[in-house]
Write a protein that holds these residues in place. Sequence first.
Motif, PDB file in Angstrom:
ATOM      1  N   SER A  38       0.813  -1.218   0.000  1.00 51.71           N
ATOM      2  CA  SER A  38       0.000   0.000   0.000  1.00 51.71           C
ATOM      3  C   SER A  38       0.845   1.266   0.000  1.00 51.71           C
ATOM      4  O   SER A  38       0.463   2.280  -0.586  1.00 51.71           O
ATOM      5  N   CYS A  39       1.987   1.196   0.668  1.00 44.38           N
ATOM      6  CA  CYS A  39       2.886   2.361   0.685  1.00 44.38           C
ATOM      7  C   CYS A  39       3.300   2.724  -0.740  1.00 44.38           C
ATOM      8  O   CYS A  39       3.259   3.883  -1.141  1.00 44.38           O
ATOM      9  N   MET A  40       3.691   1.697  -1.522  1.00 45.77           N
ATOM     10  CA  MET A  40       4.083   1.925  -2.907  1.00 45.77           C
ATOM     11  C   MET A  40       2.901   2.447  -3.721  1.00 45.77           C
ATOM     12  O   MET A  40       3.047   3.354  -4.540  1.00 45.77           O
ATOM     13  N   SER A  41       1.728   1.878  -3.494  1.00 46.25           N
ATOM     14  CA  SER A  41       0.541   2.288  -4.255  1.00 46.25           C
ATOM     15  C   SER A  41       0.223   3.762  -4.022  1.00 46.25           C
ATOM     16  O   SER A  41      -0.110   4.497  -4.962  1.00 46.25           O
ATOM     17  N   PHE A  42       0.328   4.194  -2.763  1.00 47.08           N
ATOM     18  CA  PHE A  42       0.025   5.592  -2.446  1.00 47.08           C
ATOM     19  C   PHE A  42       1.088   6.520  -3.035  1.00 47.08           C
ATOM     20  O   PHE A  42       0.774   7.577  -3.576  1.00 47.08           O
ATOM     21  N   LEU A  43       2.349   6.112  -2.928  1.00 44.96           N
ATOM     22  CA  LEU A  43       3.427   6.899  -3.540  1.00 44.96           C
ATOM     23  C   LEU A  43       3.182   7.082  -5.030  1.00 44.96           C
ATOM     24  O   LEU A  43       3.283   8.184  -5.571  1.00 44.96           O
ATOM     25  N   SER A  44       2.883   5.971  -5.694  1.00 46.01           N
ATOM     26  CA  SER A  44       2.651   6.013  -7.135  1.00 46.01           C
ATOM     27  C   SER A  44       1.457   6.892  -7.474  1.00 46.01           C
ATOM     28  O   SER A  44       1.502   7.694  -8.417  1.00 46.01           O
TER      29      SER A  44
END
Length: 658
Positions: A38-44
């Motif tokens: 989820s961290c990566m998804s939000f960053l993206s």
Amino acid sequence: MLLTEIKIKNYRLLVSSTLRLDKNTTLIVGRNNTAKTSCMSFLSMVLNGQKLKYDDYPLIQRQKLFKLIECMLKKEISYEDFLSKIPLAEIVFCVDYSIEGIEDNLGSLSPFIIDIDDQTTTAIIKVKYDFKITEKDFFELFSECISDDEAGNKVIQIGKIRDLLVASFENLFSLSIIAVNPTIEDDIQSKSLQELKNLFPFFSISAERSLDESVDYKTSSLKKVISSYFSVEKEKIDENISDSVLKLRKIVEDANKSIQNESNKLLSDIIEKSIGFGYPNADELQLGVTTNLEINNQIQGNSELTYSKKGTDEFLPSNYNGLGYKNLIKIQFQLAQFSEMIKQCKLSSIPLLFIEEPESHMHPQMQQTFINFLESFLERIFNIHIQTIITSHSSHIANAMDFTKIRYAQKKGEKVTYKNLNRFVDANPENADFVKKYLTLSKCDLFFADKAIFIEGASERLLIPDMIKKCEQKGYFTTKHKLTAQYYTLIEVGGAYAYKFIPFANFLGIPSLIITDIDTVKKENTKYKACLVSEGETTSNKTIKEWMKDYITLGSGEKLSVKEIKELNNENKTKGICHIEYQIEENGLCGRSLEEAIRNVNRGIYGLNTSASEEDIRFNDKCKTDFALDLILKYEDYDIPQYIIDGLVWLNNQTANV
């Protein structure tokens, strides 16, 4: 300059989570559905300026949002209060630029440094999704949620509020980017999305990697690389391959012209001889054919990775190679693409690389080699420093990673926090070194389990899984979800070291059972030696000694007595989410070890009568493994010692953090 911390609020399970980043590589581990990706998804999503979806809004915050809208429709609060109380999805970046000098060019970070304090070396960037519609538009949108009851009173329909939010959520929130003065929180400046993207070039390698080189070239890594060679400008091509790329372009361009002219001539002649019915005549435009043949399209669409044997002209297609190697090659190609992207950054920036579950299809040794050499590989292909975030379910990758780089994703209810293992080290200096070394040397499944069982040795490792099945069959587990269907791990640590894991299990929040041996000893001359429990003066088991310190105060030179150990009640065998069990008296006798406890409760199997003594149940064989295998293979209906049943029932009844 480095990105040191990412704080996320109100995005999926990340209701209020902080991820501390290592200067090079950060590994996020944890069980399934613990928001590792989820961290990566939000960053993206943020860096691409995408809209916030209703499904991305935390379940735990939705009722609060419904209630606020209801209060607003009832005019119980002002619109300003309403806006201030909405739980907004946001991400905060903390950047440390202390390694740069005051006079250094901070490049893409410069727009976000708004303080005038020379001593401050931290930049804070907040990105959030603000509720953007006006008060008038709010009432127009949600007016249909208000109805009258039979008494003429205004009633707010929560169901309709939800339906409207689902339908219009993406248009209710807009992205705002602000630089925050670290010394004065209210001192902020609005910034653009492009400025944020310039600061954080972001590249992700997702776990869903297509490994088939024969598919459409738009999704095939090799074909994408080849395609880029025909479009990228000369000065942007890697100098190591620029000459070869330009030579390939020249060959293709010349071949295109030659084939184009010849095919036009031949096809026009065919058409001219084929057309009849009086058309065309001499006064009209003549028919011809112009083809748009482009060899580079054929090269892009039909280039496939092959494998050849040295010294021969023979080769095999890509799909004849194992998926593990193909996955590794695919990641390398994607890293090369990221490298080319980074070279286009004109100002100094903080490139972020995200790799999701790189272990796919790789055998354990390949996984460890990959993670061990990743940082040096990145240094070789990139001309600036890269910060990498990796998520993984692999205990082999976790083993190979430095302990201080690991972040544990812990789920509690509907929230996830990222736990920095450095904090455990700081809080438990006496245990941390052992735990680090143990997890490095062994398979650290602890990071991926719902529950843990710390055991003595080989006998327990073989017998406990079988005993868990028997406990379920005999009806000892009364919960809906039995231990047999839960994700537990067996960790073989012996009686001397199990206690060192208690603080770590508490830190991770994993319910843990310690099954150990009472290990009675008595003094002979000047040394303590193993003896029957009935003859024992104390124990040699370090874990029991440490556990009992909370309940028994010993004077100088005093030893913990076997009587005190045997009298420890069930309540005191539990500390927080950890529980300990060791041999207890059954059939009038108490075994000193698991093997003796098994012989005691299975006297018929071992030819012992009801009047057997402790000496009779003593285990004298050299091989505990043979004893355990013999029991499992030959005697399906053997009885389980009560202390094992008590411990497994306790663990079964614990609620995992799910």
